[in-house]
Write an enzyme that holds these catalytic residues in place. Structure first.
Site, PDB file in Angstrom:
ATOM      1  CG  LEU A   1      -1.963  -1.076   1.371  1.00 37.15           C
ATOM      2  CD1 LEU A   1      -2.688  -0.938   2.706  1.00 37.15           C
ATOM      3  CD2 LEU A   1      -2.957  -1.043   0.220  1.00 37.15           C
ATOM      4  CG  ASP A   2       0.457   4.180  -2.958  1.00 32.10           C
ATOM      5  OD1 ASP A   2       1.281   3.356  -3.403  1.00 32.10           O
ATOM      6  OD2 ASP A   2      -0.454   4.680  -3.650  1.00 32.10           O
ATOM      7  NE  ARG A   3       5.705   8.400   4.846  1.00 31.70           N
ATOM      8  CZ  ARG A   3       6.917   8.866   5.103  1.00 31.70           C
ATOM      9  NH1 ARG A   3       7.805   8.961   4.133  1.00 31.70           N
ATOM     10  NH2 ARG A   3       7.251   9.224   6.332  1.00 31.70           N
TER      11      ARG A   3
ATOM     12  NE  ARG B   1      -1.824   8.523  -4.629  1.00 31.83           N
ATOM     13  CZ  ARG B   1      -0.558   8.659  -4.210  1.00 31.83           C
ATOM     14  NH1 ARG B   1       0.130   7.598  -3.825  1.00 31.83           N
ATOM     15  NH2 ARG B   1       0.000   9.846  -4.202  1.00 31.83           N
TER      16      ARG B   1
END
Length: 320
Positions: free
Chosen positions: A144-146, A256
């Site tokens: 998962l992205d930060r 995103r």
């Protein structure tokens, strides 16, 4: 190009490396580890003949042109345990761990994040994962992205790692997300089917590109919130919507990028044009559901977690 000497971000495959795998060629040419080469390929930072590399195992021929959008890390040490990293373990058995990642926590060490990651916390609590998967991100099956919160699975054994990564490749893992986006999509539901690859203008960003890797995101609008007439400092002066999303593929920054591409970027996602909102310093994106077949028993597992308070508070504000 001398295959044993790093030559910068671009190079041409010599006769001596004809038929070799891409990850091996990158490791030899740039003098990095095989794991570091694999990381760059998986994160879509390697191009072959102008197109994003699709696989570590891609075989090369003399004259193929390789381009890296990020310099590889040379001599990177293996991550170590850090008991100060707190973990919210939703499920654990002898084969797999499911973790609820908070926003702001990086999943594994990399450029600019040498320690204090989820992997460091996992190594402190589950040291056996050091031998599972790739040395720089042991046990990690997907990321998962930060700034994204929510569920991800971690393998405790090599057999589980192989089974879970294969399930991901077959698109047998259910990953459900919630997002708050700018604007109101005209359709109540749809599928965004657009290839995603490294941006040619901004190396740190992904983009919808003709030569990117196939990517599909399903979405459904569950709420539409018009702009508030109140002063901007007390509300959000633009229309918003709450979306439920499901990944069919799992490209870097896929949700995103896809939402930005259809004109509805995630609120708080300044990298992809998302507008800011009160008390939201990250993309308003949460991985709430994770479902997969247990790698040992085949039992269908499904987990769900509520979004963190910053997401919930913003949703309440938008709803008025």
């Amino acid at each position: 190009m001398n295959p044993m000497s790093p030559v910068g971000p671009e190079g041409v495959v010599p006769d001596a490396l004809s038929g070799e795998r891409l990850d091996r060629v990158v490791a030899l040419v740039w003098g990095c580890s095989r794991a570091e080469a694999a990381r760059l390929i998986d994160q879509e930072k390697v191009e072959v003949n102008g197109s994003t590399a699709a696989s570590r195992s891609q075989r090369l021929v003399p004259g193929d042109q390789i381009r890296l959008s990020e310099e590889p890390v040379i001599g990177q040490p293996s991550p170590g345990p850090d008991p100060d990293v707190e973990l919210d373990v939703v499920y654990v058995d002898e084969s797999v761990i499911v973790v609820n990642k908070p926003p702001g926590l990086v999943v594994h060490p990399g450029s600019g994040n040498a320690a204090g990651t989820l992997v460091n916390g996992l190594l402190a609590r589950f040291p056996d994962i050091a031998e599972v998967g790739e040395p720089q991100r042991p046990g990690i099956v997907h990321r998962l992205d930060r700034g994204t919160s929510g569920l991800l699975m971690v393998a405790l054994t090599q057999g589980s790692y192989d089974a879970l990564t294969a399930a991901l490749g077959r698109r047998e893992v259910h990953r459900g997300y919630s997002a708050l986006v700018a604007g109101m999509p005209p359709d109540d539901q749809g599928v965004i089917d657009a290839p995603v690859g490294r941006s040619t203008r901004h190396p740190t960003k992904m983009a919808v590109t003709a030569d990117g890797r196939p990517a599909r995101t399903h979405y459904q609008v569950t709420a539409r919130m018009p702009a508030s007439p109140e002063p901007p400092q007390e509300s959000v002066p633009f229309d918003t919507a709450h979306l439920e999303l499901q990944l069919e593929t799992g490209r870097t920054h896929q949700i995103r990028v896809h939402l930005a591409a259809i004109g509805h970027p995630v609120v708080g996602d300044d990298l992809y044009g998302g507008p800011g909102a009160p008390d939201m310093s990250r993309p308003a994106l949460h991985a709430h559901t994770l479902g997969f077949a247990h790698p040992g028993t085949g039992e269908q597992l499904r987990f769900q977690v509520d979004p963190p308070e910053d997401f919930s508070a913003l949703y309440r504000l938008l709803c008025g």
